[in-house]
Design a protein around this motif. Structure first.
Motif, PDB file in Angstrom:
ATOM      1  N   SER A   7       0.836  -1.284   0.012  1.00  0.00           N
ATOM      2  CA  SER A   7       0.034   0.081   0.047  1.00  0.00           C
ATOM      3  C   SER A   7       0.948   1.092   0.065  1.00  0.00           C
ATOM      4  O   SER A   7       0.199   2.199  -0.127  1.00  0.00           O
ATOM      5  N   THR A  26      -1.654  -3.057  -5.690  1.00  0.00           N
ATOM      6  CA  THR A  26      -1.864  -1.882  -4.676  1.00  0.00           C
ATOM      7  C   THR A  26      -3.091  -1.410  -4.730  1.00  0.00           C
ATOM      8  O   THR A  26      -3.863  -1.284  -5.857  1.00  0.00           O
ATOM      9  N   ASN A  27      -3.639  -0.929  -3.558  1.00  0.00           N
ATOM     10  CA  ASN A  27      -4.772  -0.321  -3.363  1.00  0.00           C
ATOM     11  C   ASN A  27      -4.547   1.352  -3.520  1.00  0.00           C
ATOM     12  O   ASN A  27      -5.625   1.821  -3.295  1.00  0.00           O
ATOM     13  N   ASN A  28      -3.538   1.948  -3.687  1.00  0.00           N
ATOM     14  CA  ASN A  28      -3.260   3.104  -3.355  1.00  0.00           C
ATOM     15  C   ASN A  28      -2.569   3.599  -4.895  1.00  0.00           C
ATOM     16  O   ASN A  28      -1.445   3.231  -5.196  1.00  0.00           O
ATOM     17  N   PHE A  34       0.571  -3.985   3.123  1.00  0.00           N
ATOM     18  CA  PHE A  34      -0.661  -4.098   2.518  1.00  0.00           C
ATOM     19  C   PHE A  34      -1.578  -3.760   3.696  1.00  0.00           C
ATOM     20  O   PHE A  34      -1.477  -4.390   4.565  1.00  0.00           O
TER      21      PHE A  34
END
Length: 189
Positions: free
Chosen positions: A9, A35-37, A83
């Motif tokens: 992340s 990734t979530n970002n 994460f």
């Protein structure tokens, strides 16, 4: 050749270290970084190392789109390296004993929701701990409660700040996380 995917992340220093470790050995293909970002530095690190990356949102993670991508890859191991979201149960069930995480403390201490990165190091400092360390564990449906794979401690009596503790933890992470991943893949092949 074994395939792993990495979920991160933030800065991605652990992800980069893992990729570099396996690039030297030519034993493992770090197939993709998730990734979530969209602003995570891990994206730049992955690009610089020629590893594809994918950004996803919470809906894509929880509704199976990320799982569909993972199923196309068929990774031998899913590595959570910084994460920050809770990993969904449907992915854990689809990949039993193939999802691992690194935590910057000696679990079960300083684990759980909100306990990551500098939050952990600050809590360790405030509690005047004499040692801390890392825990590598399998991921289950609860934050930081999966079966332990590896722990390593370090003395922090000389540390005066959370940043100094973080520096000592990074040394442990960079040394041991790739080694543990390699051992797990060798054992499972």
């Amino acid at each position: 050749m074994s395939k792993i995917v990495i979920f991160a992340s933030g800065s991605g220093s652990n992800a980069e270290n893992i990729i570099l470790h396996f690039n030297k050995k030519n034993l493992v293909n770090v197939f993709e970084v998730f990734t979530n970002n969209p602003n995570a530095k891990v994206l730049e690190r992955a690009k610089n190392l020629n590893v594809p990356s994918q950004v996803f949102n919470r809906q894509e993670l929880n509704e199976g789109i990320v799982l569909e991508r993972l199923n196309k890859i068929q990774p031998d191991l899913i590595v959570l390296a910084g994460f920050l979201w809770k990993f969904p149960e449907h992915i854990i069930k689809a990949y039993p004993n193939k999802v691992i995480n690194i935590h910057p403390a000696l679990l079960p201490n300083y684990g759980g929701k909100g306990m990551y990165g500098m939050n952990v190091h600050q809590a360790v400092l405030e509690n005047k701990e004499k040692e801390t360390g890392i825990t590598i564990h399998y991921v289950n449906e609860h934050y930081d409660e999966g079966e332990f794979i590896f722990q390593k401690s370090v003395n922090i009596e000389d540390c005066k700040s959370a940043e100094e503790i973080a520096d000592k933890i990074h040394v442990l992470e960079y040394q041991y996380f790739p080694e543990v991943i390699e051992k797990l893949l060798t054992r499972n092949s």
